[in-house]
Design a protein around this motif. Sequence first.
Motif, PDB file in Angstrom:
ATOM      1  N   GLY A  44      39.681  45.552  37.010  1.00 44.78           N
ATOM      2  CA  GLY A  44      40.538  45.558  38.191  1.00 44.78           C
ATOM      3  C   GLY A  44      39.757  45.781  39.477  1.00 44.78           C
ATOM      4  O   GLY A  44      39.978  45.093  40.473  1.00 44.78           O
ATOM      5  N   LYS A  45      38.815  46.744  39.445  1.00 40.82           N
ATOM      6  CA  LYS A  45      38.028  47.014  40.656  1.00 40.82           C
ATOM      7  C   LYS A  45      37.169  45.805  41.021  1.00 40.82           C
ATOM      8  O   LYS A  45      37.031  45.460  42.198  1.00 40.82           O
ATOM      9  CB  LYS A  45      37.134  48.232  40.409  1.00 40.82           C
ATOM     10  N   GLU A  67      39.269  43.144  42.587  1.00 41.62           N
ATOM     11  CA  GLU A  67      39.660  43.504  43.945  1.00 41.62           C
ATOM     12  C   GLU A  67      38.511  43.268  44.916  1.00 41.62           C
ATOM     13  O   GLU A  67      38.712  42.846  46.047  1.00 41.62           O
ATOM     14  CB  GLU A  67      40.094  44.969  43.984  1.00 41.62           C
ATOM     15  N   LYS A  68      37.276  43.528  44.457  1.00 40.64           N
ATOM     16  CA  LYS A  68      36.122  43.312  45.324  1.00 40.64           C
ATOM     17  C   LYS A  68      35.894  41.828  45.608  1.00 40.64           C
ATOM     18  O   LYS A  68      35.392  41.451  46.655  1.00 40.64           O
ATOM     19  CB  LYS A  68      34.882  43.912  44.643  1.00 40.64           C
ATOM     20  N   ASP A  93      43.925  40.954  43.751  1.00 40.13           N
ATOM     21  CA  ASP A  93      44.858  42.069  43.841  1.00 40.13           C
ATOM     22  C   ASP A  93      44.499  43.111  42.794  1.00 40.13           C
ATOM     23  O   ASP A  93      44.099  42.772  41.680  1.00 40.13           O
ATOM     24  CB  ASP A  93      46.286  41.549  43.618  1.00 40.13           C
ATOM     25  N   LEU A  94      44.651  44.407  43.139  1.00 40.09           N
ATOM     26  CA  LEU A  94      44.200  45.475  42.238  1.00 40.09           C
ATOM     27  C   LEU A  94      45.106  45.571  41.009  1.00 40.09           C
ATOM     28  O   LEU A  94      44.631  45.652  39.879  1.00 40.09           O
ATOM     29  CB  LEU A  94      44.181  46.795  42.998  1.00 40.09           C
ATOM     30  N   ASN A  95      46.433  45.530  41.211  1.00 41.26           N
ATOM     31  CA  ASN A  95      47.348  45.713  40.077  1.00 41.26           C
ATOM     32  C   ASN A  95      47.328  44.510  39.141  1.00 41.26           C
ATOM     33  O   ASN A  95      47.441  44.656  37.924  1.00 41.26           O
ATOM     34  CB  ASN A  95      48.749  45.969  40.599  1.00 41.26           C
ATOM     35  N   SER A 125      45.453  36.854  39.685  1.00 42.28           N
ATOM     36  CA  SER A 125      45.724  38.279  39.923  1.00 42.28           C
ATOM     37  C   SER A 125      46.704  38.458  41.067  1.00 42.28           C
ATOM     38  O   SER A 125      47.551  39.358  41.034  1.00 42.28           O
ATOM     39  CB  SER A 125      44.422  39.018  40.202  1.00 42.28           C
ATOM     40  N   LYS A 126      46.630  37.573  42.091  1.00 42.00           N
ATOM     41  CA  LYS A 126      47.591  37.677  43.197  1.00 42.00           C
ATOM     42  C   LYS A 126      49.007  37.378  42.718  1.00 42.00           C
ATOM     43  O   LYS A 126      49.965  38.073  43.086  1.00 42.00           O
ATOM     44  CB  LYS A 126      47.195  36.715  44.317  1.00 42.00           C
TER      45      LYS A 126
END
Lengths: 86, 165, 86, 100
Positions: free
Chosen positions: B44-45, B48-49, B53-55, B152-153
């Motif tokens: 997840g991290k 995000e980088k 999206d993180l979730n 992920s978005k």
Amino acid sequence: MLYLYYILSVVISLVVGFIIGLPVEIDVNSFKGNLFFPTVFVALGLTAVIDILFNLNLVFTLLVGIFSPLFSKYVDLIFPGVSYGG
Amino acid sequence: MEVSWVELIKLLISTGVCWTNFVLIDTYFGLPRKPGVLGAEVIGKTLEKMGGDLNGGYFMGNIVCSPDASAGTLMAAIFYYLLGFKGGLIATLLVYIGNRLCNDPGYAGTFGTFSATVIIHLLSGFIEPRYFIGGMIMAIFTIQGLYHVGASKVLGYIGRKLGMI
Amino acid sequence: MDAVLLLIGVISFVVGLRVFLTKNRVQRLLYLCCLNFAISALIALYIKSPMGGVVAAAYFIGSTLSSNAIAHTIGKVQRLEGRGEW
Amino acid sequence: MKVGESGNVELLPLVSIFCIVIGCIGVILNTHYLDKIIMLEFLTGGLIGLIVSFYYLDVAILTSIVEPVSTVILLLGSLKYIYIKRSRRRYSSKLPVLGK
């Protein structure tokens, strides 16, 4: 007609689980079993396995109905949740 | 060899059914809310980088790290194709044991397998069970194999829309 | 060879090439997960008997366990070295 | 629509041999140890598929159960190597250094 054995095993497992004293409320995040969650699915799965390997009758149905609440009661000792230690 | 249009339409319908099933059940049982293990947090991290999206990254990491409703849908399709309705019940037991081996409470995988078995049994008059295997592979390809940042978005948007984050 | 087999074959070739060509280590794990799904489905479609289902389930659970171990090790190394280089 | 005039081509041996060949090249070409272990997983998936395509089902079940154990042992060894290297670098003035 054969589906009656499936319903019978689920009903027997619920009654035995209520006598043993499994908790009724459902907690999604905990590793302990309760009255409904692993009990119903373990009973259905074991009945299907016995149905394919042997034939179903009342003795096997009673054995599955006694075994599945006991498995559900001690499931956090059989498959414990592991903490990775930070 | 000949590929008819009826087969393609059946594949598209089964893809939609499998995608809706496993995304809704995984979102309802809280996969995008928190990472269950350390590996999901890393995935997840990293996503995000890269701009995602993180979730949604937590969702994809949880699919990689333990057999959840996605694996449950595939196993239900395979065992229904081989053994009929009883095979789906056996697949439920196998997915539950696999979930507990991978340090997971096991709610998402078990309910996903059972609901997939019921849906395949209800639709088996129109669509044969082997199309659901191909549909599940197509559905997992659109999430894990095509374009990670966009996937992920989309998953984060669905989770935020259902109010599960 | 019909539409289902052709679809799974094309997807597994594409994902296999992307595992080889990507530089990012985390994205390689995600592509590898998709490839495990495809190979498990191919095994079940190749052997049309109940034993094929058992092989597919055993392969899938084993590969998921090793993916979990690799992702956990990536996290440990990243936390140990204190910087993200991927 | 027409796709191709292939006869009865089985798909599982083709995919498995592709995975094995690409995995071997990848294990040789990558230099970081985690990359090597990931490509080794890729190779092992192809190997199990090749075993299944010759109908040795018991060997395939045993291989797919034993294979995560070997991967976990490799990863534990690599983590231990990193711990030792890091602790030796921090206390290198007090501890005797064997290498170098």
